[in-house]
Design an enzyme around this catalytic site. Sequence first.
Site, PDB file in Angstrom:
ATOM      1  N   TYR A  32       0.841  -1.195   0.000  1.00  8.04           N
ATOM      2  CA  TYR A  32       0.000   0.000   0.000  1.00  8.04           C
ATOM      3  C   TYR A  32       0.878   1.247   0.000  1.00  8.04           C
ATOM      4  CZ  TYR A  32       0.967   0.764   4.958  1.00  8.04           C
ATOM      5  OH  TYR A  32       1.588   1.006   6.152  1.00  8.04           O
ATOM      6  N   CYS A  33       0.253   2.366  -0.343  1.00 13.54           N
ATOM      7  CA  CYS A  33       0.937   3.659  -0.337  1.00 13.54           C
ATOM      8  C   CYS A  33      -0.042   4.671   0.271  1.00 13.54           C
ATOM      9  CB  CYS A  33       1.385   4.038  -1.740  1.00 13.54           C
ATOM     10  SG  CYS A  33       0.042   4.168  -2.949  1.00 13.54           S
ATOM     11  N   SER A  34      -0.081   5.882  -0.265  1.00 22.49           N
ATOM     12  CA  SER A  34      -1.010   6.864   0.288  1.00 22.49           C
ATOM     13  C   SER A  34      -2.310   6.953  -0.502  1.00 22.49           C
ATOM     14  CB  SER A  34      -0.355   8.252   0.377  1.00 22.49           C
ATOM     15  OG  SER A  34       0.053   8.676  -0.896  1.00 22.49           O
TER      16      SER A  34
END
Length: 161
Positions: A121-123
């Site tokens: 995941y990231c932002s």
Amino acid sequence: MKIRYFLFVILLGFGIFIYAFLGVGYDSSALASPIPVVSNSNVDWKTAVDSYLKSIPEDYYAVGKVEGLKQILKRDNIFLVDIREPSEYASGHIGNAINIPLRALVQNLDRIPKKQPVVVYCSSGYRSAMAVMSLHLLGYDNVRGFPPSINGWKAAGQDNS
């Protein structure tokens, strides 16, 4: 020709991954489904692409909801990777996620298991989409993205470490 083929595969894979974000859910049996790879440069591209797209199980690349991630974190021994920059990771991350920034992904492949389910995941979902497709191209068939990412996790009122 090899560069054009590589770029075609990356763009196609990225498009498929983004499309997969429209569906939500998690089916752990999909991790065992093989995806055919086109290796013959003389194939009919439309047929090859059609075959590839039809072979992808529904929601193969994504865990689309916060509740879905919470459930699989409890039951599936998920290896969680935050691919944001270290400063973003330091401001809060999901549970026991490790930090491997997207730009350093290839240099850290030895830290990513191939025999354990992996969620990245990231932002916002953009970098995680690139990470999932890159890892799939590198032979990782156990990787999914979490498109709600940290922003969705926070919006759902979940704790950050």
